[in-house]
Design a protein around this motif. Structure first.
Motif, PDB file in Angstrom:
ATOM      1  N   VAL A 133      -9.027  18.391  -3.857  1.00  0.00           N
ATOM      2  CA  VAL A 133      -9.998  18.449  -4.952  1.00  0.00           C
ATOM      3  C   VAL A 133      -9.572  17.517  -6.087  1.00  0.00           C
ATOM      4  CG1 VAL A 133     -10.888  19.925  -6.811  1.00  0.00           C
ATOM      5  CG2 VAL A 133     -10.879  20.750  -4.446  1.00  0.00           C
ATOM      6  N   ASP A 134      -8.299  17.546  -6.456  1.00  0.00           N
ATOM      7  CA  ASP A 134      -7.851  16.682  -7.552  1.00  0.00           C
ATOM      8  C   ASP A 134      -7.979  15.210  -7.193  1.00  0.00           C
ATOM      9  OD1 ASP A 134      -6.591  16.107 -10.142  1.00  0.00           O
ATOM     10  OD2 ASP A 134      -4.981  15.327  -8.887  1.00  0.00           O
ATOM     11  N   VAL A 135      -7.577  14.844  -5.978  1.00  0.00           N
ATOM     12  CA  VAL A 135      -7.640  13.444  -5.568  1.00  0.00           C
ATOM     13  C   VAL A 135      -9.081  12.929  -5.608  1.00  0.00           C
ATOM     14  CG1 VAL A 135      -7.394  11.892  -3.592  1.00  0.00           C
ATOM     15  CG2 VAL A 135      -5.525  13.450  -4.199  1.00  0.00           C
ATOM     16  N   PHE A 136     -10.021  13.700  -5.061  1.00  0.00           N
ATOM     17  CA  PHE A 136     -11.408  13.237  -5.014  1.00  0.00           C
ATOM     18  C   PHE A 136     -12.088  13.359  -6.371  1.00  0.00           C
ATOM     19  CE2 PHE A 136     -10.587  13.256  -0.567  1.00  0.00           C
ATOM     20  CZ  PHE A 136     -11.438  12.291  -0.046  1.00  0.00           C
ATOM     21  N   HIS A 137     -11.716  14.365  -7.148  1.00  0.00           N
ATOM     22  CA  HIS A 137     -12.273  14.450  -8.502  1.00  0.00           C
ATOM     23  C   HIS A 137     -11.792  13.281  -9.343  1.00  0.00           C
ATOM     24  CE1 HIS A 137     -12.025  15.801 -12.773  1.00  0.00           C
ATOM     25  NE2 HIS A 137     -13.291  16.076 -12.527  1.00  0.00           N
ATOM     26  N   SER A 138     -10.500  12.946  -9.241  1.00  0.00           N
ATOM     27  CA  SER A 138      -9.951  11.828 -10.016  1.00  0.00           C
ATOM     28  C   SER A 138     -10.593  10.510  -9.617  1.00  0.00           C
ATOM     29  CB  SER A 138      -8.424  11.747  -9.829  1.00  0.00           C
ATOM     30  OG  SER A 138      -7.787  12.891 -10.350  1.00  0.00           O
ATOM     31  N   ALA A 139     -10.902  10.367  -8.319  1.00  0.00           N
ATOM     32  CA  ALA A 139     -11.471   9.116  -7.825  1.00  0.00           C
ATOM     33  C   ALA A 139     -12.968   9.009  -8.071  1.00  0.00           C
ATOM     34  CB  ALA A 139     -11.179   8.975  -6.332  1.00  0.00           C
ATOM     35  N   SER A 140     -13.708  10.142  -7.894  1.00  0.00           N
ATOM     36  CA  SER A 140     -15.164  10.027  -7.873  1.00  0.00           C
ATOM     37  C   SER A 140     -15.919  11.146  -8.576  1.00  0.00           C
ATOM     38  CB  SER A 140     -15.657   9.954  -6.414  1.00  0.00           C
ATOM     39  OG  SER A 140     -15.027   8.902  -5.713  1.00  0.00           O
ATOM     40  N   GLY A 141     -15.219  12.130  -9.156  1.00  0.00           N
ATOM     41  CA  GLY A 141     -15.905  13.157  -9.924  1.00  0.00           C
ATOM     42  C   GLY A 141     -16.120  14.471  -9.188  1.00  0.00           C
ATOM     43  N   PRO A 142     -16.694  15.476  -9.893  1.00  0.00           N
ATOM     44  CA  PRO A 142     -16.854  16.830  -9.346  1.00  0.00           C
ATOM     45  C   PRO A 142     -17.667  16.905  -8.062  1.00  0.00           C
ATOM     46  CG  PRO A 142     -17.184  16.838 -11.713  1.00  0.00           C
ATOM     47  CD  PRO A 142     -17.109  15.399 -11.298  1.00  0.00           C
ATOM     48  N   ASP A 143     -18.767  16.169  -7.979  1.00  0.00           N
ATOM     49  CA  ASP A 143     -19.614  16.248  -6.785  1.00  0.00           C
ATOM     50  C   ASP A 143     -18.851  15.817  -5.539  1.00  0.00           C
ATOM     51  OD1 ASP A 143     -21.691  17.158  -8.324  1.00  0.00           O
ATOM     52  OD2 ASP A 143     -22.720  15.215  -8.443  1.00  0.00           O
ATOM     53  N   ALA A 144     -18.044  14.761  -5.672  1.00  0.00           N
ATOM     54  CA  ALA A 144     -17.261  14.291  -4.529  1.00  0.00           C
ATOM     55  C   ALA A 144     -16.229  15.336  -4.118  1.00  0.00           C
ATOM     56  CB  ALA A 144     -16.569  12.978  -4.876  1.00  0.00           C
ATOM     57  N   ALA A 145     -15.615  15.982  -5.097  1.00  0.00           N
ATOM     58  CA  ALA A 145     -14.618  17.016  -4.785  1.00  0.00           C
ATOM     59  C   ALA A 145     -15.267  18.195  -4.077  1.00  0.00           C
ATOM     60  CB  ALA A 145     -13.935  17.470  -6.072  1.00  0.00           C
ATOM     61  N   LEU A 146     -16.422  18.644  -4.561  1.00  0.00           N
ATOM     62  CA  LEU A 146     -17.130  19.756  -3.931  1.00  0.00           C
ATOM     63  C   LEU A 146     -17.586  19.400  -2.517  1.00  0.00           C
ATOM     64  CD1 LEU A 146     -19.151  20.987  -7.008  1.00  0.00           C
ATOM     65  CD2 LEU A 146     -17.755  22.474  -5.548  1.00  0.00           C
ATOM     66  N   ALA A 147     -18.069  18.180  -2.343  1.00  0.00           N
ATOM     67  CA  ALA A 147     -18.518  17.747  -1.019  1.00  0.00           C
ATOM     68  C   ALA A 147     -17.370  17.712  -0.027  1.00  0.00           C
ATOM     69  CB  ALA A 147     -19.171  16.364  -1.128  1.00  0.00           C
ATOM     70  N   GLU A 148     -16.208  17.231  -0.474  1.00  0.00           N
ATOM     71  CA  GLU A 148     -15.054  17.141   0.426  1.00  0.00           C
ATOM     72  C   GLU A 148     -14.579  18.537   0.817  1.00  0.00           C
ATOM     73  OE1 GLU A 148     -13.305  14.456   2.729  1.00  0.00           O
ATOM     74  OE2 GLU A 148     -14.628  13.932   1.056  1.00  0.00           O
ATOM     75  N   ALA A 149     -14.579  19.462  -0.120  1.00  0.00           N
ATOM     76  CA  ALA A 149     -14.192  20.839   0.189  1.00  0.00           C
ATOM     77  C   ALA A 149     -15.149  21.450   1.207  1.00  0.00           C
ATOM     78  CB  ALA A 149     -14.178  21.675  -1.093  1.00  0.00           C
ATOM     79  N   SER A 150     -16.426  21.236   1.015  1.00  0.00           N
ATOM     80  CA  SER A 150     -17.432  21.778   1.941  1.00  0.00           C
ATOM     81  C   SER A 150     -17.319  21.145   3.322  1.00  0.00           C
ATOM     82  CB  SER A 150     -18.831  21.548   1.367  1.00  0.00           C
ATOM     83  OG  SER A 150     -19.820  21.965   2.269  1.00  0.00           O
ATOM     84  N   ASN A 151     -17.148  19.826   3.365  1.00  0.00           N
ATOM     85  CA  ASN A 151     -17.078  19.124   4.650  1.00  0.00           C
ATOM     86  C   ASN A 151     -15.887  19.556   5.501  1.00  0.00           C
ATOM     87  OD1 ASN A 151     -19.347  17.660   3.939  1.00  0.00           O
ATOM     88  ND2 ASN A 151     -18.199  15.867   3.215  1.00  0.00           N
ATOM     89  N   ARG A 152     -14.772  19.912   4.838  1.00  0.00           N
ATOM     90  CA  ARG A 152     -13.560  20.264   5.583  1.00  0.00           C
ATOM     91  C   ARG A 152     -13.362  21.771   5.739  1.00  0.00           C
ATOM     92  NH1 ARG A 152      -8.942  15.924   3.503  1.00  0.00           N
ATOM     93  NH2 ARG A 152     -10.380  14.345   2.703  1.00  0.00           N
ATOM     94  N   SER A 153     -14.304  22.571   5.223  1.00  0.00           N
ATOM     95  CA  SER A 153     -14.209  24.021   5.347  1.00  0.00           C
ATOM     96  C   SER A 153     -14.231  24.426   6.818  1.00  0.00           C
ATOM     97  CB  SER A 153     -15.367  24.691   4.606  1.00  0.00           C
ATOM     98  OG  SER A 153     -15.275  26.092   4.705  1.00  0.00           O
ATOM     99  N   GLY A 154     -13.305  25.269   7.216  1.00  0.00           N
ATOM    100  CA  GLY A 154     -13.210  25.694   8.609  1.00  0.00           C
ATOM    101  C   GLY A 154     -12.402  24.745   9.465  1.00  0.00           C
ATOM    102  N   GLN A 155     -12.086  23.563   8.931  1.00  0.00           N
ATOM    103  CA  GLN A 155     -11.244  22.603   9.650  1.00  0.00           C
ATOM    104  C   GLN A 155      -9.894  22.507   8.917  1.00  0.00           C
ATOM    105  OE1 GLN A 155     -13.546  18.936  10.198  1.00  0.00           O
ATOM    106  NE2 GLN A 155     -15.403  20.167  10.309  1.00  0.00           N
ATOM    107  N   TRP A 156      -9.855  21.753   7.839  1.00  0.00           N
ATOM    108  CA  TRP A 156      -8.635  21.710   7.031  1.00  0.00           C
ATOM    109  C   TRP A 156      -8.456  23.001   6.233  1.00  0.00           C
ATOM    110  CZ3 TRP A 156      -6.313  16.904   4.402  1.00  0.00           C
ATOM    111  CH2 TRP A 156      -6.319  15.806   5.290  1.00  0.00           C
TER     112      TRP A 156
END
Length: 449
Positions: free
Chosen positions: A190-213
């Motif tokens: 979350v921090d890496v993607f928020h720092s790079a691209s903001g809250p929406d990117a962090a939320l999307a990455e968390a959702s995309n990897r849910s159940g996997q990572w």
């Protein structure tokens, strides 16, 4: 004498050194702590589990320096840039292939680059497992040395395991992975993607990897936390570290004796020296040589103890220097030399943030100054250089001369002392050199007796 210190203050500031060697923007571990503890509160963790989570998040990268040299060697790359960009991968094969091809041997010869790429493509899984295992095991060991619980150590050990079993180094899955590690893995992404691209990117990455990572329950808690505007605003504030200090579970001020501060200094010396195979044990030896000199010069026990800590931590700024510079087998170019010279200032900046170590930060920052003013970073001269700094400087050069380096083999003690004598009055204080010679003579006689 017992000292009233905040453990979180020490760890929060030292975590910035870990951010450096992970190639992350300053404050990465502190931001992860903010993210992860908020998730922990939402999940209803007990006070004990929250305390372990809090410290684990600040210390999650304790082992990160231990694989830096190996990354440079395998990928022919700047380890800091490599680690920074690697954090943006989701582990999919197309992404990994593009990353390997773009980050391996960019400045190497064609044949050398080709051999490295082929090796990584053939053995990439085992290489990644080895790098992560080294990092996680070393980090857990150092956390225990710093007197943290098994809960903190196990969280660091499991940091790169994935919910679906596809992580490393052991391939643990589901609830067999420490809960603090499950939270920390999500927090750092979350921090890496928020720092790079903001809250929406962090939320999307968390959702995309849910159940996997990520553990879906941890992701759900993060989504709840993320609904707060203050949660995101705090991540960008300059005073976030103060807020993270204030949220330390239990609001306890740790009472630490001198032994405790010694343990912290010794543990971080291990982190520093793990950065390069050529500096293994360097900080510990500099501390020993500094103490020998100080004893010969009549320092009392308390002053010698203080000096040993300064010697143990004098090179903490090297965590922010790429191993492509630290381990280079040849002359550094101007940019590389500037990067190397920068480590002294980084050491001072990191240590000056910690009240328990602030007074020794000047020694760390000035250990490459010379009596004739030709040193760095400030070009101090003569009496501007404190006697404690002169001692550490002498011990540092003596150890460097008598240890293997990328560009030469270790020198005999007699030759190293001769070189030190040549620099009397220009580089080094004659009293420090004379004290070192006496101490070495006494040690030799004691061994022969």
């Amino acid at each position: 004498m017992a000292l009233e210190i905040r453990l979180a203050e020490i760890l929060g500031s030292l975590s910035r050194a870990l951010d450096l060697t992970e190639g992350q923007p300053p404050g990465h571990c502190v931001r992860c702590c903010w993210i992860g503890v908020n998730i922990g509160h939402t999940l209803g963790l007990s006070d004990v589990d929250l305390r372990d989570l809090y410290y684990m998040l600040l210390l999650k990268d304790l082992g990160c320096s231990s694989n830096a040299a190996r990354i440079c060697d395998l990928y022919l790359a700047d380890d800091l840039a490599f680690k920074k960009d690697f954090k943006l991968l989701d582990g999919s094969l197309p992404q990994v292939l593009r990353f390997v091809l773009s980050h391996t041997g960019a400045h190497a010869g064609l044949a050398e680059r080709f051999r490295s790429v082929i090796n990584i493509l053939r053995n990439g899984g085992e290489i990644a497992r080895e790098l992560i295992e080294t990092r996680c095991q070393r980090g857990a060991d150092i956390a225990r040395q710093m007197r943290f619980s098994d809960g903190v150590a196990s969280g660091i050990l499991d940091l790169d395991e994935h919910w679906d079993g596809g992580g490393k180094p052991l391939g643990r899955a589901g609830e067999s992975i420490s809960l603090s590690a499950r939270i920390a893995l999500l927090a750092q992404v979350v921090d890496v993607f928020h720092s790079a691209s903001g809250p929406d990117a962090a939320l999307a990455e968390a959702s995309n990897r849910s159940g996997q990572w990520f553990d879906p329950a941890v992701v759900a808690a993060f989504v709840t936390v993320a609904q707060s505007k203050r949660f995101w605003t705090m991540l960008g504030r300059d005073d976030l570290e103060a807020h993270v200090l204030a949220m330390e579970p239990g609001q306890e001020k740790a009472l630490a004796d001198e032994d405790y501060l010694d343990d912290i200094a010794q543990a971080f010396a291990r982190v520093i020296d793990a950065k390069s195979p050529f500096t293994s044990g360097h900080s510990e030896r500099v501390a020993v040589f500094s103490d020998m000199i100080a004893e010969e010069m009549g320092f009392d026990g308390r002053r010698r103890r203080w000096l040993r800590r300064a010697a143990l931590l004098h090179d903490v700024g090297k965590l922010g220097v790429s191993n492509s510079v630290l381990d280079k087998n040849g002359k550094l170019d101007e940019a590389e030399w500037q990067a190397m010279r920068g480590h002294a200032g980084l050491s001072e900046a990191i240590l000056s943030r910690i009240s328990a170590f602030a007074d020794l930060s000047k020694v760390a920052g000035a250990h490459h100054e010379r009596l004739d003013g030709k040193g760095y970073p400030r070009g101090l001269t003569g009496e501007q250089i404190e006697i404690e700094t002169r001692i550490v400087s002498t011990a540092d050069v003596f150890d460097a001369l008598t240890a293997d380096r990328p560009y030469r083999a270790a020198m005999p003690i007699s030759k190293a002392l001769a070189i030190l004598r040549e620099g009397i009055g220009s580089s080094h204080d004659p009293l420090c050199i004379e004290a070192l010679e006496r101490a070495l003579d006494r040690a030799a006689m004691a061994e022969a007796a």
